[in-house]
Design an enzyme around this catalytic site. Structure first.
Site, PDB file in Angstrom:
ATOM      1  N   HIS A 149     -13.589   2.815   5.731  1.00  0.00           N
ATOM      2  CA  HIS A 149     -12.610   3.243   6.731  1.00  0.00           C
ATOM      3  C   HIS A 149     -13.322   3.663   8.018  1.00  0.00           C
ATOM      4  CE1 HIS A 149      -8.699   4.012   8.049  1.00  0.00           C
ATOM      5  NE2 HIS A 149      -8.457   5.206   7.549  1.00  0.00           N
ATOM      6  N   TRP A 168       0.880  -1.172   0.000  1.00  0.00           N
ATOM      7  CA  TRP A 168       0.000   0.000   0.000  1.00  0.00           C
ATOM      8  C   TRP A 168       0.913   1.216   0.000  1.00  0.00           C
ATOM      9  CZ3 TRP A 168      -4.883   1.909  -0.191  1.00  0.00           C
ATOM     10  CH2 TRP A 168      -5.257   3.017   0.573  1.00  0.00           C
ATOM     11  N   ASP A 228      -0.138  14.921   6.016  1.00  0.00           N
ATOM     12  CA  ASP A 228      -0.859  14.146   4.988  1.00  0.00           C
ATOM     13  C   ASP A 228      -2.150  14.914   4.679  1.00  0.00           C
ATOM     14  OD1 ASP A 228      -1.982  12.140   3.412  1.00  0.00           O
ATOM     15  OD2 ASP A 228      -2.598  10.926   5.137  1.00  0.00           O
ATOM     16  N   ASP A 238      -2.498   4.602  -2.685  1.00  0.00           N
ATOM     17  CA  ASP A 238      -3.466   5.412  -1.947  1.00  0.00           C
ATOM     18  C   ASP A 238      -3.447   6.783  -2.624  1.00  0.00           C
ATOM     19  OD1 ASP A 238      -4.730   7.083  -0.163  1.00  0.00           O
ATOM     20  OD2 ASP A 238      -3.274   6.788   1.458  1.00  0.00           O
ATOM     21  N   SER A 253       1.291   4.397   0.864  1.00  0.00           N
ATOM     22  CA  SER A 253       0.447   5.146   1.804  1.00  0.00           C
ATOM     23  C   SER A 253       0.644   6.650   1.660  1.00  0.00           C
ATOM     24  CB  SER A 253       0.836   4.702   3.223  1.00  0.00           C
ATOM     25  OG  SER A 253       0.459   5.656   4.176  1.00  0.00           O
ATOM     26  N   ARG A 274     -13.088   4.437  -1.710  1.00  0.00           N
ATOM     27  CA  ARG A 274     -12.941   4.476  -0.244  1.00  0.00           C
ATOM     28  C   ARG A 274     -14.008   5.388   0.354  1.00  0.00           C
ATOM     29  NH1 ARG A 274      -7.274   5.990   2.724  1.00  0.00           N
ATOM     30  NH2 ARG A 274      -8.095   7.291   4.399  1.00  0.00           N
TER      31      ARG A 274
HETATM   32  C1  SPV Z   1      -2.828   6.044   4.536  1.00  0.00           C
HETATM   33  O1  SPV Z   1      -2.107   5.102   4.867  1.00  0.00           O
HETATM   34  O2  SPV Z   1      -2.387   7.094   4.064  1.00  0.00           O
HETATM   35  C2  SPV Z   1      -4.282   5.952   4.684  1.00  0.00           C
HETATM   36  C3  SPV Z   1      -4.858   5.220   5.812  1.00  0.00           C
HETATM   37  O3  SPV Z   1      -4.969   6.580   3.920  1.00  0.00           O
HETATM   38  S1  SPV Z   1      -5.135   6.416   7.056  1.00  0.00           S
HETATM   39  O4  SPV Z   1      -3.889   6.999   7.434  1.00  0.00           O
HETATM   40  O5  SPV Z   1      -5.781   5.704   8.145  1.00  0.00           O
HETATM   41  O6  SPV Z   1      -6.057   7.430   6.538  1.00  0.00           O
HETATM   42 MG    MG Z   2      -3.943   8.047   2.930  1.00  0.00          MG
END
Ligand code: SPV
Ligand code: MG
Length: 292
Positions: free
Chosen positions: A189, A43, A57, A84, A45, A158
């Site tokens: 999620h 993944w 993020d 992602d 991420s 998602r």
């Molecule tokens: C990521 O790994 O960036 C995800 C999962 O999107 S979360 O951090 O839980 O949003």
């Molecule tokens: Mg993410």
């Protein structure tokens, strides 16, 4: 352009196994380590890649930076990469461009979330969890499906309704709309500390479209329990690897500072030889024998 990615491998794995287990990576080295530990897919991420730049993020780094990160991961592993892709980096036009580039880079699939751009990380306490209009997001899913060249490229829709606090009904109806729009899987999620919310969703889900779970805040939901629920075909441990790395880095730095030297830390580090192996040095040496 011919697409020679790993999407068919991912589809094959999905048809062979009841549950695929993916692990979140922030960079190519994480991806290699995850492959060596024999997980099914990577993944890429958004939290991890953003963290590798030490920025939030929050849709701050560009699609090209995410693309480069995923490409670098893909180059050093044989297992598939699922990207992602946050909200798809803008509107459906951005999704179309992203699917083209990620697919050309050999990426096997892409998750797009139904939040407004720019997004905040789903786990951020007090974060802006603003949902996109359902039709607008369904348009992004249709755009992705119409753009992909390989029929195997996996488009994961998602659903962030539980994250945004809009309730179970909204989550279920959104997920159904995204299936109509062509989504191959639904990632539902949750940031609940208990797995009850997710289990309720899974039990209520009555479409054939498989579910994807990210059990970060509800680690009690083990693979065994997920398998017993049925309907879930992918589980993603999205951030444990790079969170563990951060902890190890901070701890060794504290120890070096305290000991005023590195004489006490030898057993806390991977040997340099192991790093060389992860970097593919043995293969390079074989090539040297042949070509230098
Ligand atoms: C990521 O790994 O960036 C995800 C999962 O999107 S979360 O951090 O839980 O949003
Ligand atoms: Mg993410």
């Amino acid at each position: 352009m011919t697409i020679s990615g790993k999407a068919p491998n991912l589809r094959r794995l999905m048809s062979e196994r009841d549950l695929l287990v993916g692990v979140g990576a922030r960079d190519a080295l994480d991806a290699r380590i995850i492959q060596c530990a024999e997980f099914d897919f990577i993944w890429s991420s958004s939290l991890g890649v953003s963290a590798s730049y030490a920025v939030p993020d929050a849709s701050l780094i560009s699609m090209s930076q995410y693309l480069e990160a995923a490409r670098s991961m893909n180059e050093v592993v044989d297992i598939p990469i699922v990207v992602d892709a946050d909200t798809g980096y803008g509107n459906a036009n951005n999704v179309i461009y992203a699917v083209k580039l990620f697919e050309e880079a050999g990426i096997a699939g892409m998750s797009i979330e139904d939040k407004k751009f720019p997004k905040d990380n789903s786990l951020l306490a007090g974060g802006r969890q603003e949902l996109a209009a359902v039709d607008e997001f369904a348009g992004k899913i249709r755009a992705a499906k119409d753009t992909q060249k390989s029929p195997d490229f996996l488009v994961i829709a998602r659903v962030e309704a539980l994250i945004a606090g809009w309730g179970m009904g909204e989550a279920l109806s959104r997920a159904a709309r995204y299936v109509e729009a062509g989504a191959d899987c639904i990632l539902i999620h949750s940031k609940s500390q208990s797995s009850d919310e997710i289990v309720e969703f899974v039990k209520a889900w009555d479409c054939k479209t498989p579910l994807v779970l990210v059990p970060t805040t509800y680690p009690d939901l083990t693979e065994e329990k997920i398998l017993s629920l049925g309907k879930v075909r992918m589980v993603i441990y999205a951030n444990q690897v790079f969170r563990a790395a951060v902890k190890a880095e901070e701890e060794i730095l504290m120890e070096i500072k305290k000991a005023r030297g590195t004489h006490t830390v030898a057993d806390r580090m991977a040997p340099v030889k192991h790093l060389f192996e992860l970097q593919g040095v043995p293969k390079m040496k074989e090539q040297e024998k042949k070509y230098l």
